[in-house]
Design a protein around this motif. Structure first.
Motif, short mmCIF file in Angstrom:
data_model
loop_
_atom_site.label_atom_id
_atom_site.label_comp_id
_atom_site.label_asym_id
_atom_site.label_seq_id
_atom_site.Cartn_x
_atom_site.Cartn_y
_atom_site.Cartn_z
N TRP A 551 0.83 -1.21 0.00
CA TRP A 551 0.00 0.00 0.00
C TRP A 551 0.86 1.25 0.00
CZ3 TRP A 551 -4.51 -0.39 -1.75
CH2 TRP A 551 -5.39 -1.42 -1.39
N ALA A 579 -7.98 3.86 -1.23
CA ALA A 579 -7.77 2.52 -0.66
C ALA A 579 -6.46 2.46 0.12
CB ALA A 579 -7.77 1.47 -1.77
N SER A 582 -6.91 4.19 3.39
CA SER A 582 -7.63 3.30 4.30
C SER A 582 -6.69 2.29 4.93
CB SER A 582 -8.75 2.57 3.55
OG SER A 582 -9.73 3.48 3.10
N ASP A 586 -5.66 1.65 8.93
CA ASP A 586 -5.57 0.38 9.64
C ASP A 586 -4.24 0.25 10.39
OD1 ASP A 586 -8.05 -0.41 8.81
OD2 ASP A 586 -7.32 -1.55 7.09
N LEU A 604 -9.86 11.52 4.08
CA LEU A 604 -10.81 10.79 3.26
C LEU A 604 -12.12 11.57 3.10
CD1 LEU A 604 -10.67 6.99 4.20
CD2 LEU A 604 -9.98 8.08 2.08
N ILE A 622 -15.16 5.76 -1.01
CA ILE A 622 -14.62 6.58 0.08
C ILE A 622 -15.57 6.58 1.26
CG2 ILE A 622 -14.05 8.96 0.73
CD1 ILE A 622 -13.01 9.31 -2.17
N GLN A 624 -17.79 4.37 2.04
CA GLN A 624 -17.76 3.06 2.71
C GLN A 624 -16.60 2.97 3.69
OE1 GLN A 624 -18.39 -0.03 -0.58
NE2 GLN A 624 -19.25 -0.88 1.27
N SER A 625 -15.42 3.46 3.26
CA SER A 625 -14.26 3.45 4.16
C SER A 625 -14.52 4.32 5.37
CB SER A 625 -13.01 3.95 3.42
OG SER A 625 -12.68 3.09 2.36
N GLY A 628 -17.08 2.55 7.72
CA GLY A 628 -16.46 1.43 8.43
C GLY A 628 -15.61 1.88 9.60
N SER A 629 -14.90 3.02 9.44
CA SER A 629 -14.02 3.48 10.51
C SER A 629 -14.74 4.38 11.50
CB SER A 629 -12.82 4.23 9.91
OG SER A 629 -12.01 3.37 9.16
N ASN A 667 -21.27 -3.35 5.86
CA ASN A 667 -20.73 -2.43 6.87
C ASN A 667 -21.46 -2.56 8.20
OD1 ASN A 667 -18.61 -0.38 5.71
ND2 ASN A 667 -20.12 -0.62 4.09
#
Length: 879
Positions: A551, A579, A582, A586, A604, A622, A624-625, A628-629, A667
């Motif tokens: 990444w 991505a 993201s 993590d 983001l 974006i 969705q990321s 999720g967080s 999600n």
């Protein structure tokens, strides 16, 4: 001396003494480096004052004033002032009427600066060229050297081209004047080595003039300047200048390439916030492809970027190669290729081929080509090229006809009325793929086209192993043609089939390794796809550290070390890979770095609002990321509400029950776990598995992730027996599917869950084994598993009545509760409450702001996309 110190010193030295302190304060460099530069400047100033004490008063007077007489010239207006001298507009006052630019040094400048000034006069005296500003006169005035050169009343190269609204051809013709001037200087053994827009002026008649040979290098061996005596403009410096290596004609070729890049795109290839960052980019990163350059908010491309694709991209990138030996061998060679481009002739920088030369011929002779085609190509008689072109045209026609006839025959063979056969579309596609090679043995173009079409068609309806055959055959066909780029693109598509469509990591690994070996030669866009594929591959295997290394290749250095979010740096932020960001989130989540997680989430969110506002698919990814967080950072009920809000958007836009809706709705899983609604989680995962199990060979990773998900839900529920049951089902599946055990997917997570379950069920050596797996997790980069392990050890101690030990273990891994906030887990949260330990409340205002911003983005997406038509089932369920 470190290169960054050297660059900072040079830039400070080029400024007036009074401005140096302010410049260093704002340079953004390391404090130790700034202190060293200050010391160097102080030493230089002391040395200069010591050798030129008597001249100091004169230096002050020599700043000049309007009406002052210098030789036969009268000063009229200042044109510029630098650290070592001044430039004035002046007029001749004797029998001639003439305007000139007069340049002279301060009397207090060093002997080395005087030597460079004298050399500049000598250089200009040797250069008589229409595109080089010539020297007119020179001498000394009260011991101070000066010279006069022709005054150019005009604008810089870039300003003139933009103001005149010049098209591509006009810009290239203007640039050719500059290239010819530089070539003339090289023929006179002079390298300019400071080519930049301010040194290239264009007068009102459109005549270009190259200025300022003040730091030119003589190639005849008469110059012996040290590195510190060789100033430069960092943004327009060649890599070898920054590294302190030999200066050659290739240095000016690089400078020409930079100016050509900016003339065609409206931007410099590198942007940075400090000299040190610019230095790093120039010496360590590749120049972006001009036609694919990401535009800054303020930039408007002066020409359509589609015009740059192909030859112009190749020309610019060759001129700007980091290695001098791989650039054009001269300014003339660069100019020759540009002239060939303008004449629609093949350029020398590009690999030759019949197809390429044929295309150039037709561009040069567009009208004649039509006549020739209408009469007969054969009338060209002895022209072998024309005969070859005729044969190619015939082959293309035959290829298209062969493809058409072949497909027609296959459709006829699949008729349901023939021999009582009943064929599905997939049966037809599979059978057709097998017949392409034998039945089109003499039609390579038709085979390539059909394999490409069949590969895509066989993966449309559902992931299918049937897509493998045409994908593999296409690679072979392009390899046999020695088509490196085409074969590489086909290899990437084969990798997509192997890894994402049929989820066979055992097949994907050798394909991925082959593509990685080609990265230095791949198109940059394809290279990024390969890095992303490696990241996904390592994620599937459960090796976070290796995934993060991949990444990181998609992110600039600024996001990899000491990252700080800057919402004003729009040209920097807009180009980021969502991505990859993201993945970086993590990483900081595992390190319990809440501040950096918040700042990256803000990046983001910023990208969702501005960087992707006109690109709905990217914006959905974006958001969705974000969901999720952000939902992890909120209280469980708020986090679940946010995930359900996004799921409702998916149902509205893509239809309830659609694949896209179900993908978005996933999600909801983690918020449901945090809320303790384990039965609902099991239902969602089981449904997901049922759909995947219809095609077990093609969906092995999905099924494996499903079993792992059931084990994780059972872990959160505190049920080691259910964890073992889910892992036993996973093991049975792996043994039943060919190839499923070749690459150990999710291995550390599965190993950790198994060790935890055995320990909690009281197996001998269970705790020691669990501690060993915790250490393995850390080594692989899954630090969060080690942290959760400490919490589990504390939970066991608490159950046994040892509150002090439990508190100590928790404080070892999570003294302020940040870890639990970033790695939400129902048992862990409950344990902290039981021990009387509070969760972290840091950044709660920023988390809530992100919550509201994410909801706003979902609302914005709802307004962007038309509402999906409702299915009959959906409509009937409402009545």
């Amino acid at each position: 001396m470190k290169p960054s110190v050297l660059v900072l010193f040079r830039e400070a030295l080029d400024r007036p003494v009074a401005e140096r302190a302010a410049f260093l304060a704002q340079a953004g460099a390391d404090a130790a480096e700034v202190a060293l530069v200050r010391d160097l400047l102080s030493a230089l100033t002391a040395s200069t004052l010591k050798t030129d004490t008597d001249a100091a008063p004169l230096a002050m007077r020599r700043a000049g004033s309007e009406g002052e007489q210098i030789g036969p010239f009268t000063l009229r207006a200042p044109l510029g002032t630098g650290g070592m001298g001044t430039v004035w507009l002046a007029e001749r006052t004797d029998e001639f009427s003439q305007r000139v630019a007069i340049k002279w040094l301060y009397a207090s400048t060093s002997a080395q600066a005087r030597a460079r000034f004298a050399r500049e006069r000598d250089v200009l005296a040797r250069l008589e060229h229409p595109a080089i500003a010539r020297i007119v006169d020179g001498g000394e005035d009260q011991g101070v050297p000066w010279y006069a050169m022709e005054f150019v009343d005009g604008e810089t190269l870039l300003t003139y081209a933009d103001g005149a609204r010049m098209d591509l051809r006009g810009r290239l013709q203007l640039f050719l004047q500059l290239a010819d001037a530089v070539q003339f200087a090289h023929q006179n053994f002079i390298v300019h080595r400071d080519l930049k827009p301010s040194n290239v002026l264009v007068n009102q008649q459109g005549v270009l003039k190259l200025l300022d040979f003040g730091i030119a290098k003589l190639l005849d061996g008469s110059e012996h300047l040290t590195e510190l005596q060789s100033p430069m403009t960092v943004a327009y410096a060649a890599p070898e200048q920054i590294r302190g290596e030999a200066i050659t004609a290739a240095t000016d070729v690089y400078g020409l390439g930079l100016l050509l890049f900016e003339l065609l795109t409206g931007q410099r290839p590198y942007r940075a916030h400090s000299s040190a960052e610019m230095l790093q980019r120039i010496t360590a990163t590749d120049v972006p492809v001009p036609s694919r350059l990401a535009l800054s908010d303020s930039a408007r491309p002066p020409v359509d970027r589609r015009q740059l694709r192909g030859d112009l991209d190749v020309i610019v990138l060759k001129a700007l190669h980091r290695e001098p030996s791989r650039r054009y061998e001269s300014a003339r060679a660069l100019a020759d290729d540009l002239r060939r481009y303008l004449a629609h002739q093949p350029i020398h920088a590009r690999a030759d081929s019949v197809y390429y030369r044929a295309g150039k011929f037709l561009r040069r002779n567009a009208a004649a080509s039509g006549v020739i085609g209408a009469l007969a190509i054969g009338l060209l008689g002895s022209a072998g090229w024309a005969f070859q072109k005729q044969q190619e045209a015939l082959q293309n026609a035959q290829s298209a006809r062969a493809s058409s006839d072949f497909l027609l025959n296959r459709l006829t063979a699949a008729s349901p009325w023939k021999d009582g056969a009943t064929w599905t579309v997939r049966d037809l596609l599979k059978d057709t793929a097998q017949k392409v090679g034998p039945e089109l043995a003499d039609q390579p173009e038709a085979r390539i086209s059909l394999y490409r079409t069949l590969r895509d068609a066989l993966a449309v309806e559902r992931p299918s192993v049937d897509a493998l055959f045409p994908a593999e055959q296409l690679v072979k066909e392009l390899r046999n043609r020695d088509d490196f780029q085409g074969e590489s693109e086909a290899l990437y598509e084969l990798l997509r089939v192997q890894m994402h469509q049929i989820e066979r990591l055992d097949m994907a690994e050798p394909t991925l390794l082959l593509l990685e070996s080609r990265i230095p030669e791949l198109d940059p866009a394809l290279a990024r796809k390969v890095y992303r594929s490696r990241a996904y591959f390592e994620n599937y295997r459960g090796v976070p550290k290796a995934a993060l290394r991949a990444w990181m290749q998609l992110l600039p250095p600024e996001l990899q070390h000491d990252y700080r979010f800057d919402p004003n740096a729009t040209e920097f932020n807009a180009a980021q890979d969502a991505a990859a960001v993201s993945a970086l989130i993590d990483l900081h989540r595992q390190n319990a770095d809440l501040r950096n997680v918040i700042e990256l989430l803000e990046l983001l969110e910023w990208k969702g609002r501005f960087g992707a506002r006109d690109d709905l698919p990217q914006q959905i990814g974006i958001v969705q990321s974000l969901v999720g967080s952000v939902s992890d950072l909120l209280p469980p009920d708020q986090g679940l509400a946010l995930a359900e809000y996004l799921a409702a958007f998916g149902a509205k836009q893509f239809g309830a029950g659609s694949a896209m809706h179900e993908y978005i709705a996933m999600n909801r899983l983690l918020p449901l776990v945090r809320a303790g609604r384990f039965a609902e989680c099991e239902r969602i995962i089981s449904e997901f598995q049922r759909e995947s199990s219809e095609f077990p060979e093609e969906s092995q990773l999905s099924i494996r992730r499903g079993y792992t998900g059931l084990a994780l839900v059972a872990f959160n529920e505190g049920r080691p027996d259910k964890v073992q049951k889910a892992l036993a089902q996973l093991d049975a599946f792996v043994k039943s599917v060919p190839g499923a055990s070749e690459v150990d997917a999710n291995r550390i997570e599965v190993t950790w869950l198994d060790a935890w379950a055995r320990w909690r069920l009281g197996e001998p050596e269970g705790e020691r084994n669990f501690l060993s797996v915790m250490q393995q997790s850390k080594e692989l980069g899954a630090d969060y598993l080690e942290g959760i392990g400490y919490y589990e050890l504390a939970r066991k101690a608490f159950e046994q009545g040892d509150v002090e030990k439990a508190t100590s273990l928790v404080n070892t891994v999570d003294p302020d509760g940040t870890f639990v906030v970033l790695n939400p887990n129902h048992p862990l949260t409950e344990l902290r409450k039981s021990l009387g330990l509070a969760e972290s409340s840091q950044y709660s205002d920023r988390i809530e702001a992100l919550h509201q911003a994410t909801r706003w983005l979902i609302d914005t997406m709802s307004q962007q996309a038309p509402e999906a038509p409702r299915s009959t089932a959906t409509q009937s369920s409402e009545h």
